[in-house]
Design a protein around this motif. Structure first.
Motif, mmCIF file in Angstrom:
data_model
loop_
_atom_site.group_PDB
_atom_site.id
_atom_site.type_symbol
_atom_site.label_atom_id
_atom_site.label_comp_id
_atom_site.label_asym_id
_atom_site.label_seq_id
_atom_site.Cartn_x
_atom_site.Cartn_y
_atom_site.Cartn_z
ATOM 1 N N ASN A 66 0.839 -1.583 0.209
ATOM 2 C CA ASN A 66 0.055 0.045 0.115
ATOM 3 C C ASN A 66 1.249 1.520 -0.131
ATOM 4 O OD1 ASN A 66 0.837 0.365 2.764
ATOM 5 N ND2 ASN A 66 -0.355 -0.971 3.612
ATOM 6 N N ILE A 67 0.379 2.387 0.127
ATOM 7 C CA ILE A 67 1.240 3.337 -0.052
ATOM 8 C C ILE A 67 1.789 3.702 0.713
ATOM 9 C CG2 ILE A 67 0.950 6.145 -0.097
ATOM 10 C CD1 ILE A 67 -0.251 4.588 -2.996
ATOM 11 N N SER A 68 1.705 3.442 2.389
ATOM 12 C CA SER A 68 3.190 3.562 3.264
ATOM 13 C C SER A 68 3.441 2.624 3.108
ATOM 14 C CB SER A 68 2.143 3.790 4.303
ATOM 15 O OG SER A 68 1.477 1.663 4.798
ATOM 16 N N ASN A 69 3.978 1.529 2.129
ATOM 17 C CA ASN A 69 4.726 0.692 1.989
ATOM 18 C C ASN A 69 5.918 1.543 1.047
ATOM 19 O OD1 ASN A 69 2.739 -1.775 1.486
ATOM 20 N ND2 ASN A 69 4.559 -1.321 3.149
ATOM 21 N N SER A 70 5.888 2.161 0.435
ATOM 22 C CA SER A 70 6.722 3.305 -0.619
ATOM 23 C C SER A 70 8.008 4.106 0.477
ATOM 24 C CB SER A 70 6.063 4.894 -0.774
ATOM 25 O OG SER A 70 5.454 4.438 -1.621
ATOM 26 N N GLY A 71 8.928 3.757 0.010
ATOM 27 C CA GLY A 71 10.264 4.189 0.914
ATOM 28 C C GLY A 71 11.566 3.963 0.233
ATOM 29 N N ASP A 72 12.938 4.044 0.936
ATOM 30 C CA ASP A 72 14.004 3.857 0.269
ATOM 31 C C ASP A 72 14.307 2.444 1.074
ATOM 32 O OD1 ASP A 72 14.385 5.240 -1.571
ATOM 33 O OD2 ASP A 72 15.110 7.010 -0.118
ATOM 34 N N TYR A 73 14.652 1.289 0.391
ATOM 35 C CA TYR A 73 15.004 0.244 1.382
ATOM 36 C C TYR A 73 15.776 -0.082 0.918
ATOM 37 C CZ TYR A 73 10.044 -0.920 1.787
ATOM 38 O OH TYR A 73 8.650 -0.798 2.524
ATOM 39 N N ARG A 74 17.093 -0.965 1.945
ATOM 40 C CA ARG A 74 18.670 -1.345 1.867
ATOM 41 C C ARG A 74 18.565 -2.537 2.279
ATOM 42 N NH1 ARG A 74 22.318 2.815 0.584
ATOM 43 N NH2 ARG A 74 21.351 4.832 1.247
ATOM 44 N N CYS A 75 19.976 -3.837 2.203
ATOM 45 C CA CYS A 75 20.177 -4.410 2.922
ATOM 46 C C CYS A 75 21.521 -4.854 3.366
ATOM 47 C CB CYS A 75 19.537 -6.118 2.771
ATOM 48 S SG CYS A 75 20.291 -6.273 1.042
ATOM 49 N N LEU A 76 21.173 -4.758 4.321
ATOM 50 C CA LEU A 76 22.944 -5.397 5.296
ATOM 51 C C LEU A 76 22.767 -7.587 5.556
ATOM 52 C CD1 LEU A 76 26.325 -4.015 6.385
ATOM 53 C CD2 LEU A 76 24.324 -3.929 7.964
ATOM 54 N N GLY A 77 24.256 -7.845 5.451
ATOM 55 C CA GLY A 77 24.491 -9.017 5.607
ATOM 56 C C GLY A 77 25.538 -9.326 6.861
ATOM 57 N N GLU A 78 24.976 -9.711 7.886
ATOM 58 C CA GLU A 78 26.352 -10.442 8.790
ATOM 59 C C GLU A 78 26.458 -11.762 8.876
ATOM 60 O OE1 GLU A 78 26.593 -11.104 13.639
ATOM 61 O OE2 GLU A 78 24.729 -9.564 12.640
ATOM 62 N N HIS A 79 27.835 -11.837 9.125
ATOM 63 C CA HIS A 79 27.762 -13.569 8.289
ATOM 64 C C HIS A 79 27.352 -14.169 9.621
ATOM 65 C CE1 HIS A 79 30.402 -16.609 7.032
ATOM 66 N NE2 HIS A 79 29.861 -16.913 6.312
ATOM 67 N N ILE A 80 27.312 -15.519 10.109
ATOM 68 C CA ILE A 80 26.926 -16.184 11.108
ATOM 69 C C ILE A 80 28.104 -16.844 11.515
ATOM 70 C CG2 ILE A 80 25.342 -18.315 11.512
ATOM 71 C CD1 ILE A 80 23.316 -17.245 9.825
ATOM 72 N N ASP A 81 29.627 -17.392 10.782
ATOM 73 C CA ASP A 81 30.282 -17.505 11.622
ATOM 74 C C ASP A 81 31.175 -16.995 12.357
ATOM 75 O OD1 ASP A 81 29.080 -20.278 10.827
ATOM 76 O OD2 ASP A 81 29.447 -20.709 9.237
ATOM 77 N N ASN A 82 31.439 -15.768 11.978
ATOM 78 C CA ASN A 82 32.763 -15.351 11.768
ATOM 79 C C ASN A 82 32.281 -13.657 12.540
ATOM 80 O OD1 ASN A 82 32.147 -13.623 9.516
ATOM 81 N ND2 ASN A 82 33.822 -15.041 8.744
ATOM 82 N N GLY A 83 30.755 -13.326 12.007
ATOM 83 C CA GLY A 83 30.032 -12.217 12.655
ATOM 84 C C GLY A 83 30.194 -10.966 11.663
ATOM 85 N N THR A 84 31.201 -10.409 10.805
ATOM 86 C CA THR A 84 31.386 -9.650 9.453
ATOM 87 C C THR A 84 30.496 -9.773 8.969
ATOM 88 O OG1 THR A 84 31.438 -11.893 8.070
ATOM 89 C CG2 THR A 84 33.973 -11.175 9.561
ATOM 90 N N TYR A 85 30.338 -7.773 8.754
ATOM 91 C CA TYR A 85 29.354 -7.382 7.630
ATOM 92 C C TYR A 85 30.016 -7.230 6.837
ATOM 93 C CZ TYR A 85 27.135 -6.641 12.594
ATOM 94 O OH TYR A 85 26.020 -6.978 13.930
ATOM 95 N N SER A 86 28.552 -7.469 5.762
ATOM 96 C CA SER A 86 29.071 -7.035 4.248
ATOM 97 C C SER A 86 28.980 -5.200 4.728
ATOM 98 C CB SER A 86 27.689 -7.618 3.172
ATOM 99 O OG SER A 86 26.964 -6.797 3.698
ATOM 100 N N GLN A 87 28.902 -4.687 3.159
ATOM 101 C CA GLN A 87 28.211 -3.254 2.967
ATOM 102 C C GLN A 87 26.626 -3.552 2.901
ATOM 103 O OE1 GLN A 87 30.715 -1.471 0.220
ATOM 104 N NE2 GLN A 87 32.344 -2.936 0.503
ATOM 105 N N TRP A 88 26.370 -1.668 3.059
ATOM 106 C CA TRP A 88 25.151 -2.024 2.867
ATOM 107 C C TRP A 88 25.238 -1.649 1.422
ATOM 108 C CZ3 TRP A 88 21.084 -1.913 6.079
ATOM 109 C CH2 TRP A 88 20.807 -2.060 7.633
ATOM 110 N N SER A 89 23.655 -2.182 1.040
ATOM 111 C CA SER A 89 23.645 -2.111 -0.377
ATOM 112 C C SER A 89 23.374 -1.001 -0.701
ATOM 113 C CB SER A 89 22.174 -3.211 -0.720
ATOM 114 O OG SER A 89 21.004 -2.556 -0.022
#
Length: 194
Positions: free
Chosen positions: A67-90
């Motif tokens: 619906n209209i309220s879902n409009s916006g800017d979306y990003r994602c980020l990963g955290e590696h389950i084994d070593n806890g390192t992070y990816s860059q934000w998309s």
């Protein structure tokens, strides 16, 4: 707050399906977060809409009926389950949700007998729309004759006659996405005598 500064960090890539210039209220939308390294199950994901975060084990984020309220800017980020390192934000992907109202316009709603009149129906800028035309309260599909032609979003009445008078509606549809617009508001069409 996450500080992402490490050289060689994996990059997150965010895609949206369907990939369209217009997403309409009621449609289903799926975001997918892909990270350069490893399997999708090696990461847990942070989903960000504007400034609000949520955590998920899934690399897909689905909104079943936007619906209209879902409009916006979306990003994602990963955290590696084994070593806890992070990816860059998309990079941000913008979701713009619009209504599905049809708009009907006439070159003239009160022409003289014998004049040519063009009706134009529009839902949005997406070129995938096809249109259906209706006339009068029973919403019968407009009957085509030697004086009536349709070309996509336009319906033309050549040599307007009294029999063309009445209420007109239109409706858009994108068959490949199984969506239909709301039927337009009716427009009263009157033909004046010469």
């Amino acid at each position: 707050m996450l500080v992402l500064c490490c050289v060689g960090q994996a990059k997150a890539f965010l895609t949206i399906h369907p990939k369209s210039s217009q997403i309409f209220s009621g449609e289903s939308v799926t975001f997918r977060c892909n990270i350069q390294r490893g399997k999708v199950t090696d990461w847990k994901y942070t989903w960000r809409k504007d400034d609000v975060d949520s955590i998920s084990r899934k690399h897909e984020y689905e909104i079943s009926e936007v619906n209209i309220s879902n409009s916006g800017d979306y990003r994602c980020l990963g955290e590696h389950i084994d070593n806890g390192t992070y990816s860059q934000w998309s990079d941000a992907v913008r979701l713009t949700v619009t209504g599905k109202s049809s708009n009907l316009s006439f070159t003239s709603v009160s022409p003289y007998t014998g004049e040519t009149v063009t009706l134009t129906c529009s839902v949005g800028s997406d070129s995938g729309w096809s249109y259906t035309w209706y006339k009068d309260n029973t919403k019968n599909v407009v009957t085509l004759s030697d004086r009536h032609t349709t070309t996509g979003a336009t319906f033309t009445i050549s040599r307007a006659a009294e029999s063309d008078q009445g209420l007109y509606w239109c409706q858009g549809e994108i068959q490949s996405r199984s969506i239909s617009s709301i039927i337009s508001d009716p427009v009263t069409f009157t033909v004046n005598g010469e």
